[in-house]
Write an enzyme that holds these catalytic residues in place. Structure first.
Site, PDB file in Angstrom:
ATOM      1  N   GLU A 177       0.864  -1.198   0.000  1.00  0.00           N
ATOM      2  CA  GLU A 177       0.000   0.000   0.000  1.00  0.00           C
ATOM      3  C   GLU A 177       0.892   1.237   0.000  1.00  0.00           C
ATOM      4  O   GLU A 177       1.675   1.442   0.929  1.00  0.00           O
ATOM      5  CB  GLU A 177      -0.887  -0.026   1.248  1.00  0.00           C
ATOM      6  CG  GLU A 177      -1.743   1.217   1.407  1.00  0.00           C
ATOM      7  CD  GLU A 177      -2.459   1.266   2.762  1.00  0.00           C
ATOM      8  OE1 GLU A 177      -2.799   0.201   3.315  1.00  0.00           O
ATOM      9  OE2 GLU A 177      -2.658   2.379   3.266  1.00  0.00           O
TER      10      GLU A 177
ATOM     11  N   ARG B 103       0.559  10.338   0.959  1.00  0.00           N
ATOM     12  CA  ARG B 103       0.991  11.334   1.958  1.00  0.00           C
ATOM     13  C   ARG B 103       2.205  12.101   1.496  1.00  0.00           C
ATOM     14  O   ARG B 103       2.736  12.909   2.249  1.00  0.00           O
ATOM     15  CB  ARG B 103       1.333  10.627   3.275  1.00  0.00           C
ATOM     16  CG  ARG B 103       0.163   9.905   3.878  1.00  0.00           C
ATOM     17  CD  ARG B 103       0.548   9.220   5.164  1.00  0.00           C
ATOM     18  NE  ARG B 103      -0.398   8.161   5.451  1.00  0.00           N
ATOM     19  CZ  ARG B 103      -0.266   7.271   6.411  1.00  0.00           C
ATOM     20  NH1 ARG B 103       0.783   7.302   7.202  1.00  0.00           N
ATOM     21  NH2 ARG B 103      -1.166   6.349   6.594  1.00  0.00           N
TER      22      ARG B 103
ATOM     23  N   THR C 114      -4.442   6.010   2.316  1.00  0.00           N
ATOM     24  CA  THR C 114      -4.740   7.383   2.751  1.00  0.00           C
ATOM     25  C   THR C 114      -5.620   8.105   1.717  1.00  0.00           C
ATOM     26  O   THR C 114      -5.438   9.288   1.428  1.00  0.00           O
ATOM     27  CB  THR C 114      -3.459   8.201   3.050  1.00  0.00           C
ATOM     28  OG1 THR C 114      -2.494   7.360   3.693  1.00  0.00           O
ATOM     29  CG2 THR C 114      -3.750   9.353   4.001  1.00  0.00           C
TER      30      THR C 114
ATOM     31  N   LYS D 106     -10.638  -2.139   6.890  1.00  0.00           N
ATOM     32  CA  LYS D 106      -9.413  -1.827   7.612  1.00  0.00           C
ATOM     33  C   LYS D 106      -9.847  -1.427   9.028  1.00  0.00           C
ATOM     34  O   LYS D 106     -10.811  -0.659   9.178  1.00  0.00           O
ATOM     35  CB  LYS D 106      -8.723  -0.666   6.894  1.00  0.00           C
ATOM     36  CG  LYS D 106      -7.595   0.012   7.643  1.00  0.00           C
ATOM     37  CD  LYS D 106      -6.865   0.962   6.697  1.00  0.00           C
ATOM     38  CE  LYS D 106      -5.946   1.905   7.443  1.00  0.00           C
ATOM     39  NZ  LYS D 106      -4.677   2.120   6.743  1.00  0.00           N
TER      40      LYS D 106
HETATM   41  C1  3PG Z   1      -1.720   3.298   8.120  1.00  0.00           C
HETATM   42  O1  3PG Z   1      -1.943   4.206   7.349  1.00  0.00           O
HETATM   43  O2  3PG Z   1      -2.215   2.189   7.963  1.00  0.00           O
HETATM   44  C2  3PG Z   1      -0.918   3.567   9.328  1.00  0.00           C
HETATM   45  O3  3PG Z   1      -0.301   4.794   9.274  1.00  0.00           O
HETATM   46  C3  3PG Z   1       0.070   2.519   9.658  1.00  0.00           C
HETATM   47  O4  3PG Z   1       0.385   2.734  10.975  1.00  0.00           O
HETATM   48  P1  3PG Z   1       1.800   2.333  11.631  1.00  0.00           P
HETATM   49  O5  3PG Z   1       2.740   3.416  11.217  1.00  0.00           O
HETATM   50  O6  3PG Z   1       1.552   2.307  13.094  1.00  0.00           O
HETATM   51  O7  3PG Z   1       2.188   0.995  11.055  1.00  0.00           O
END
Ligand code: 3PG
Length: 216
Positions: free
Chosen positions: A45, A49, A73, A133
Site C-alpha cells: 500500500e 501522503r 490514505t 481496515k
Molecule cells: C496506516 O496508514 O495504515 C498507518 O499509518 C500505519 O500505521 P503504523 O505506522 O503504526 O504501522
C-alpha cells in the site's frame, strides 16, 4: 451496487502482511517494492501522503509486475479516481465517509474502507462492504477489540493497521476474523534513505517467518 468483495479478498489473501509505505523520492519506489516482494511480501500500500505517491504507484505498476500495488490514505472520491488512473490495483482509506462508501460501489477497483467503531462498521455493512481496515488498531483496543467484533459480526473480516509491529503481528493474524495486517515497520524511513534494500528484504522475511512458523 457492487463492492467487489471477491476481488478484494483475492488481493488481501495473497499476503498476510501488507507494508504501508510513504515514498519521499520517486527513485526509491521500484527498488523498495522489489525488496519487499523478494522478502515474501508482494502486496504493497503506497500512501498518498507525499507528492511522489501517485507516480510511485505508476512506477511500481509498470516496473515491478510481481507486486500488487494499492493506494492508501484515500480521503475522498477525487483521490480514489486519481489513484486508479495511476494504476492502483486496490484502494484503502483510513475511514469511511458516505461519499467514499458510495463511490467505491461504482468502481471495479476493490475498496478497503477504514472503521474504528461499531457504528462505522454497521454503516459500512449497510453500504454493502464485508471487509474493513481496522484503524488505528492498537490504540482502539487491538487484538481484544477485533476479537470482540467476532460475535456480533461473524461474517466480517478485518485488515488491522496502526501500531502493528513485528512483535504483535502474529497475535492479530491468529484471529479468525483477521485476513491480513498492515504497517509501516517494514520500510523504516532511515533504511529507505540509506537504500538498504537487502535490509528491507530481511525485515520482510522476518515478518513472514513470524506469521508462518508457529515457534517464532
Ligand atoms: C496506516 O496508514 O495504515 C498507518 O499509518 C500505519 O500505521 P503504523 O505506522 O503504526 O504501522
Amino acid at each position: 451496487m457492487k463492492t467487489n468483495i471477491s476481488a478484494l479478498l483475492h488481493v488481501l489473501e495473497s499476503s498476510p502482511i501488507i507494508p504501508v509505505i510513504a515514498i519521499q523520492k520517486l527513485e526509491h519506489a521500484a527498488p523498495l517494492a522489489s525488496a519487499l516482494a523478494d522478502g515474501g511480501l508482494p502486496v504493497i500500500e503506497v500512501t498518498l501522503r507525499t507528492p511522489a505517491a501517485l507516480q510511485a504507484i505508476e512506477t511500481i505498476r509498470k516496473t515491478v509486475p510481481e507486486v500488487t500495488v494499492g493506494a492508501g490514505t484515500i480521503l475522498n472520491p477525487a483521490q480514489f479516481q486519481e489513484a486508479i488512473e495511476y494504476g492502483s490495483q486496490f484502494i484503502v482509506s483510513p475511514g469511511s465517509t458516505t461519499a467514499l462508501l458510495e463511490y467505491g460501489t461504482t468502481q471495479d477497483t476493490p475498496f478497503l474502507p477504514g472503521i474504528q467503531t461499531v457504528s462505522e462498521l454497521m454503516t459500512g455493512i449497510e453500504a454493502g462492504y464485508r471487509v474493513f481496515k481496522f484503524f488505528p488498531a492498537a490504540i482502539s483496543g487491538g487484538v481484544a477489540a477485533i476479537r470482540s467484533l467476532q460475535g456480533p459480526f461473524a461474517d466480517i473480516r478485518f485488515c488491522p493497521t496502526g501500531g502493528i509491529t513485528a512483535d504483535n503481528v502474529s497475535d492479530y493474524l491468529a484471529l479468525e476474523n483477521v485476513i491480513c495486517a498492515g504497517g509501516t515497520w517494514l520500510a523504516p524511513q532511515a533504511m529507505v534513505e540509506a537504500e538498504d534494500w537487502q535490509g528491507i528484504t530481511r525485515l520482510a522475511r522476518d515478518a513472514v517467518s513470524r506469521v508462518t512458523e508457529p515457534n517464532n
